[in-house]
Design a protein around this motif. Sequence first.
Motif, short mmCIF file in Angstrom:
data_model
loop_
_atom_site.label_atom_id
_atom_site.label_comp_id
_atom_site.label_asym_id
_atom_site.label_seq_id
_atom_site.Cartn_x
_atom_site.Cartn_y
_atom_site.Cartn_z
N LEU A 561 9.88 7.83 -26.68
CA LEU A 561 10.99 7.00 -26.20
C LEU A 561 10.84 5.56 -26.70
CD1 LEU A 561 11.57 8.02 -22.45
CD2 LEU A 561 13.27 8.08 -24.29
N ALA A 562 9.65 5.04 -26.57
CA ALA A 562 9.39 3.66 -26.99
C ALA A 562 9.56 3.50 -28.49
CB ALA A 562 7.99 3.24 -26.57
N ALA A 563 9.14 4.50 -29.23
CA ALA A 563 9.28 4.44 -30.69
C ALA A 563 10.75 4.32 -31.08
CB ALA A 563 8.65 5.68 -31.32
N ASP A 564 11.60 5.08 -30.39
CA ASP A 564 13.04 4.98 -30.68
C ASP A 564 13.58 3.60 -30.33
OD1 ASP A 564 13.04 7.59 -31.51
OD2 ASP A 564 13.80 8.41 -29.62
N GLU A 565 13.16 3.05 -29.19
CA GLU A 565 13.68 1.75 -28.75
C GLU A 565 13.15 0.61 -29.60
OE1 GLU A 565 16.03 1.25 -26.28
OE2 GLU A 565 16.15 3.44 -26.50
N LEU A 566 11.91 0.73 -30.06
CA LEU A 566 11.27 -0.35 -30.82
C LEU A 566 11.34 -0.13 -32.33
CD1 LEU A 566 8.06 -0.81 -28.60
CD2 LEU A 566 10.12 -2.25 -28.62
N ALA A 592 9.91 0.46 -16.84
CA ALA A 592 11.21 0.47 -16.17
C ALA A 592 12.34 0.48 -17.20
CB ALA A 592 11.34 -0.75 -15.25
N ALA A 593 12.18 -0.28 -18.27
CA ALA A 593 13.20 -0.29 -19.33
C ALA A 593 13.23 1.04 -20.06
CB ALA A 593 12.91 -1.43 -20.31
N LEU A 594 12.10 1.66 -20.24
CA LEU A 594 12.07 3.00 -20.84
C LEU A 594 12.85 3.99 -19.99
CD1 LEU A 594 8.43 3.54 -22.19
CD2 LEU A 594 10.54 3.35 -23.52
N LYS A 599 17.98 9.03 -22.23
CA LYS A 599 19.25 9.73 -22.14
C LYS A 599 19.10 11.11 -21.51
CE LYS A 599 21.14 7.29 -26.15
NZ LYS A 599 19.99 6.33 -26.23
N ASN A 600 17.91 11.66 -21.56
CA ASN A 600 17.64 12.99 -21.01
C ASN A 600 16.61 12.84 -19.89
OD1 ASN A 600 16.91 15.61 -20.44
ND2 ASN A 600 16.76 16.26 -22.58
N PRO A 601 16.96 13.24 -18.67
CA PRO A 601 16.00 13.12 -17.57
C PRO A 601 14.67 13.82 -17.84
CG PRO A 601 18.18 13.65 -16.73
CD PRO A 601 18.25 13.78 -18.22
N ASP A 602 14.71 14.87 -18.64
CA ASP A 602 13.48 15.59 -18.92
C ASP A 602 12.48 14.76 -19.72
OD1 ASP A 602 14.35 17.81 -17.56
OD2 ASP A 602 15.06 18.88 -19.35
N ASP A 603 12.97 13.71 -20.36
CA ASP A 603 12.05 12.84 -21.10
C ASP A 603 11.21 11.96 -20.19
OD1 ASP A 603 12.97 13.83 -23.50
OD2 ASP A 603 14.45 12.23 -23.80
#
Length: 769
Positions: A561-566, A592-594, A599-603
């Motif tokens: 998730l962080a890789a996608d955001e950063l 918290a930001a992650l 987009k997917n609760p399973d993440d």
Amino acid sequence: MTIVTPKFGMGASVLRVEDGAFITGRGRYTDDIAPASLLHGYVLRSPVANARFTVGPVDAAREAPGVRLVLLAGDIAHLGDLKSTVMQKQPDGTRAPTRDIPILCHESVHYVGDAVAFIVADSRALAQDAAELIEVEYADDAAAAGTAAALEADAPLVWPELGTNKAFVYQLGDGARTDKAFAAAAHVTRVEFVNNRLICNYMEPRSAIGEWRDDEDRFVLTTGSQGVHSMRNALAGQVFGIAPEKLRVITPDVGGGFGTKAFAYREHALVLEAARRLGQPVKWASDRTEHFLTDAQGRDNVVSAEMAMDKDGRFLGLRVDLLSNVGAYISQYGPIIAHIGASMSTGVYDIQALDVKITGVYTNTCPVDAYRGAGRPEAALLVEKLADACARDLGLEAGEIRRRNFIRPEQFPYRTQTGRLYDVGEFEAHMDLSMERAGWASFPDRLAEARSRGKIRGIGMATYIEACAFAGSEPARVELNADGTVSVFIGTQSNGQGHATAYAQFVSEKLNLDIESISVHQGDTDQLAKGGGTGGSRSIPLGGVSASRAGAALADKLRKLAADELEAAAADIELANGEARIVGTDRAIDFAALHAAAKNPDDLKALGEFVQDEATYPNGTHICEVEIDPDTGATEVIAYTIVDDFGATVNPVLLAGQVHGGVVQGIGQALSEEAVYGDDGQLLTASFMDYAMPRADTVPSFHFETRNVPSTTNAMGMKGAGEAGTIGATPAALNAVTDALHRAYGIGHIEMPATPSRVWNAIKAARHK
């Protein structure tokens, strides 16, 4: 090489995060909970141990002030009995019939405390007052109260239709092979003793709140337990005949369990049934006397055992005849406790022939079931008491006879005569270390000094092994919350062990997150799809590995998730202090930001499950040193040394607490505790006035250390530690007392508990021989 222990991870001495609430009175136990419109229940119990009975009209009770409901057996005929499903096969291949526990007794009672009626009122006091208006006529008969006496030819029968007080007969090992070992023996040593009955006496007596929720079309039970799923399944399936989802079970904080809170009890069913009828929540809360009388009790074996040895004192064969008191009914796990214990009969020794016969015995007493160690303390006491007796018979030192008979490290993996598969062990090494720490070699100096003061002194050891964390699994779920904290969901149940700390440590290590940001959730069937509960020292060896794996899986998801955001590669993301950061930069995103970005609760959640194929086998050496005043019989524990092999240590602080508590319980059995029934089935030790619990001044400060050999069965090398203290302590303490008496007076046996009265009388008898 320097080994760095992480701040919060495995191996760190983290103080218990739950203790702040407990020591400031903010713990939340079942009896602290009071739903709106709460009513209170009281159980009318039998004052006699064996009787047919009739109940007169109950109109006066039903019309008494504040009374809402009076239930007798006929009123709840639709409810099933509480059953055991663990009866083992007998030598002929059959399983003995059980005598199940009725929710309320119908026409006959079988022990003092058996349930006759349930009264619900606006307060417990009003319910108890109404109970006194119910006239019950008991046609009482003679009782079978003693374990061995119940098998005598003229003993009263607990269940006359059975024609005997034998509940079951088991056999383990190979009788013919054992006979050959005894025929070839140069020496045979025999012991006979009673493994005394114990009453659990956790700090928090049991209580339960039953609710019927119309809007959910289901029951809700709130109660202290050792696992909500097994309780739900027993009550839903056996008693109410409903689907499991029609009963939600919630367990808040629990003030001690020790096995005795693992079972479904009558009161659980009664508060639920009453709540459904009345449309209001109903609470039942035990007082201490009810605990003494009716909560499942522990131990209570009568044992005969003999060891065949060659001329050098090597063990050739072990033969055991064990009577196991099951009480008046077959409790939930009652029939398997002695069987589990017998499977550990040979202990840490290389004994190639074994024959164990177990006879279950019905008596007019409270049912007997699992109590801390559940069969393994009984097995350790048997073989360790016998090992000392063998040493005395052959003129060998206690350590030497053990040294000659230990399973050697090169023999592992080692299959015992009952099929147990020990993976690893270095028994002689921890015995030698414990002897060194205890100053075994210099004991004669301390003995001489004690004699100069008119005291006698003894030193005793127990080299024990136990089976725990039995084959199976305990799944864990880990979730990232919106505020950046993390929740762990797992189906075990803390009874005071420190689960909120231990599980958080496993997850903290994977997420590199402060332990205070991790919360652990147990005790709610709505939050957990399944769970095996707490018992058999399984929680951390099984659940801990699962929590670690769930934490690692969530860490991987958060890096992605962080890789996608950063806009970086997941391999370049590190987690630290509630943030995901690109390594070597100041670019970061907090948890918290992650959560907000997902987009997917399973993440934001991950599952972990470790499946173990075999039990683990903690082991160790306990050494106890005692001083006895021959003029009073009073025994003082002077020193206590423990060297244990738990495979791997999760938290030294939690571990020490578990071991210390277990040792005190074991010493309590050896020196003071005993549940005593009179010939009429009355419990004579039904309060703390007569049942002597160990106290802080009973024991000294302990020396405790580990000498761990990692388990090859467990994925993280752990072996379990919750019951080990109890298993090693009782034989070590008893052997120390016997050693003192034998050195001074030639006394080679004393029954437990070795109370001042019992010790004094043994000395008096020896002096007058």
